[in-house]
Design an enzyme around this catalytic site. Structure first.
Site, PDB file in Angstrom:
ATOM      1  N   SER A  66       0.826  -1.209   0.000  1.00 55.64           N
ATOM      2  CA  SER A  66       0.000   0.000   0.000  1.00 55.64           C
ATOM      3  C   SER A  66       0.865   1.267   0.000  1.00 55.64           C
ATOM      4  CB  SER A  66      -0.954  -0.068   1.202  1.00 55.64           C
ATOM      5  OG  SER A  66      -1.947   0.896   1.082  1.00 55.64           O
ATOM      6  N   ASP A 122     -10.152  -3.367  -5.324  1.00 51.58           N
ATOM      7  CA  ASP A 122      -9.257  -2.400  -4.687  1.00 51.58           C
ATOM      8  C   ASP A 122      -9.228  -1.143  -5.560  1.00 51.58           C
ATOM      9  OD1 ASP A 122      -7.164  -0.973  -3.571  1.00 51.58           O
ATOM     10  OD2 ASP A 122      -5.636  -2.496  -3.947  1.00 51.58           O
ATOM     11  N   HIS A 125      -8.247  -4.650  -0.801  1.00 46.42           N
ATOM     12  CA  HIS A 125      -7.076  -3.903  -0.334  1.00 46.42           C
ATOM     13  C   HIS A 125      -6.835  -4.163   1.154  1.00 46.42           C
ATOM     14  CE1 HIS A 125      -4.043  -0.760  -0.799  1.00 46.42           C
ATOM     15  NE2 HIS A 125      -4.291  -0.505   0.465  1.00 46.42           N
TER      16      HIS A 125
END
Ligand SMILES: *[C@@H]1O[C@H](CO)[C@@H](O)[C@H](O)[C@H]1NC(C)=O
Length: 436
Positions: free
Chosen positions: A191, A376, A406
């Site tokens: 991320s 995501d 995600h």
């Protein structure tokens, strides 16, 4: 009385299920579990926002408390591994060192955790267990970078601290002290950590070529960073570079908040579209009130000439396969809010947005493993980076998970165990095992 109690319970149950329930795509892994995690996250976010508006605490500090308490629940694993909490060039790091039996050199992984450049506890819970697992499974030294975060610091501090830690570690004498083979070091992040890992990989690749000028001359929007260049000349000159980069659902650009995946997954837990945009504004130290402006892509409207040199680098209509674009079309208004890119020039800075790097920078980047999730908002950020790296002749292994959301890699541990998270972790570790 009994009736009243039953009625109350019923109403409460209905209210609760209304709150917890959200329609999720049928293909997402373990949807009911995700709904519960999503509801927990939304509750925490609401709580944080209320405290923030009441002036009690910055919303990130409240969320940080919640995340920390949550991480404390994760049971320890792989505990027999040696570790050291220390500083690399002033940056907090933890080094995990597997049992060293013979005199041979080992591979290493520099790990940069995610959490929107604002959250995440690298030495606790899921990230701690993940790093231990990598160290054991790969018999590798793992360095996890405990960089400072928003709201205490903003861009470029997070980026610079990760670069400093990486440069320090990649010095030949430091690698030797940890019995690390200089030819077998990877950088890895998830991320926002994937954002930092990609940016650090670009920077280190430039360092090792002794060539810091390409970026500064190639983009007139980027101010030359003299501190960066000074540091390059004084340390990390051993020419050691990363062999590999592993980017797990990375966030890579703040120019288009209406990519197909941003449109498709705007309401999928845990990373909602507006939440991602908020974290960008926090990271770049921009006014939080710009949220609605950037969600409309007003900041990169077609009358905004500052965005022109970068448009092709984020043109997902040309970089994403048709079956993933589905019915979605690009959203760029004719006229917008040009002051945003003027006030927040970091939005165009490849150190913040690695997808915006020039082709000649990308060409020097290490071979990559990029993981993307169908459910995501950042799917297309990762997909576009795959496309651009391949175009720059960098070898890329792209793993796309149809059932993934995600953050799944952080939900691969009790009490929120998702099988897709375990699978994603095992897959990238297996790839590192083969290629590092
Ligand atoms: C977006 O840009 C248009 C055109 O300049 C402007 O009228 C509108 O107020 C802007 N919206 C936001 C939320 O900034």
């Amino acid at each position: 009385m009994m009736k009243l109690l039953c009625g109350g319970t019923l109403i409460l149950t209905l209210a609760l299920s209304y709150y917890v329930y959200m329609p999720l795509p049928a293909t997402v892994s373990e949807p009911w579990k995700l709904m519960l995690v999503g509801a927990t996250f939304r509750t925490a976010t609401h709580l944080a926002d209320v405290s923030h508006s009441l002036g009690l605490a910055h919303h990130i500090r409240v969320l940080s408390l919640v995340v920390t308490s949550f991480e404390r629940l994760v049971p320890a694993e792989f505990e027999d591994i040696q570790m050291e909490d220390t500083e690399f060039d002033g940056v907090q790091v933890r080094v995990y060192m597997p049992q060293h039996r013979d005199g041979t050199l080992r591979p290493a992984v520099v790990f940069i955790h995610g959490g929107g450049w604002a959250l995440g506890v690298p030495k606790l819970g899921s990230y701690d267990v993940l790093c231990r697992k990598m160290a054991v499974k790969l018999n590798a030294v793992v360095v996890t970078v405990d960089y400072r975060m928003a709201p205490d610091v903003r861009f470029p501090v997070q980026y610079e601290e990760c670069v400093q830690a990486a440069r320090h570690f990649l010095q030949r004498d430091v690698l030797a002290r940890y019995s690390v083979d200089p030819d077998r070091v990877a950088v890895c992040g998830d991320s926002a950590g994937g954002n930092l890992a990609a940016a650090v990989a670009q920077r280190i690749a430039q360092d090792s070529r002794g060539d810091g000028d390409v970026r500064d001359s190639s983009s007139d929007n980027v101010k030359s960073n003299s501190k960066d260049d000074d540091a390059r000349n004084s340390i990390g000159d051993g020419g050691v570079k990363f062999k590999l980069q592993v980017l797990i659902y990375p966030v890579l650009q703040p120019l288009d908040f209406n990519t197909a995946s941003y449109q498709q997954n705007r309401g999928v837990p845990i990373l909602y579209r507006d939440l991602m945009a908020r974290y960008w504004l926090e990271y770049l130290g921009a006014d939080a009130d710009l949220l609605h402006t950037i969600l409309l892509n007003n900041h990169t409207a077609l009358d905004e000439a500052r965005a022109n040199p970068h448009r092709s680098k984020v043109d997902w209509t040309l970089m994403i396969p048709e079956h993933m674009r589905k019915q979605y079309t690009a959203i760029f208004p004719q006229t917008g809010s040009p002051s945003v890119l003027q006030d927040v020039p970091a939005m165009l800075d490849p150190r913040a947005a690695p997808l915006l790097a020039e082709q000649e920078i990308l060409q020097t980047a290490p071979s990559a493993y990029i993981m993307t999730c169908e459910h995501d908002v950042l799917r297309d950020d990762g997909m576009m980076y795959v496309h651009r790296l391949e175009h720059a002749a960098v070898s890329v292994t792209h793993r796309h998970y149809e059932d993934c959301f995600h953050g799944c890699v952080s939900f691969a541990f009790w009490p929120s165990y998702f099988s897709v998270g375990i699978r994603a972790i095992d897959d990238y570790i297996a790839w590192l095992h083969t290629h590092l």
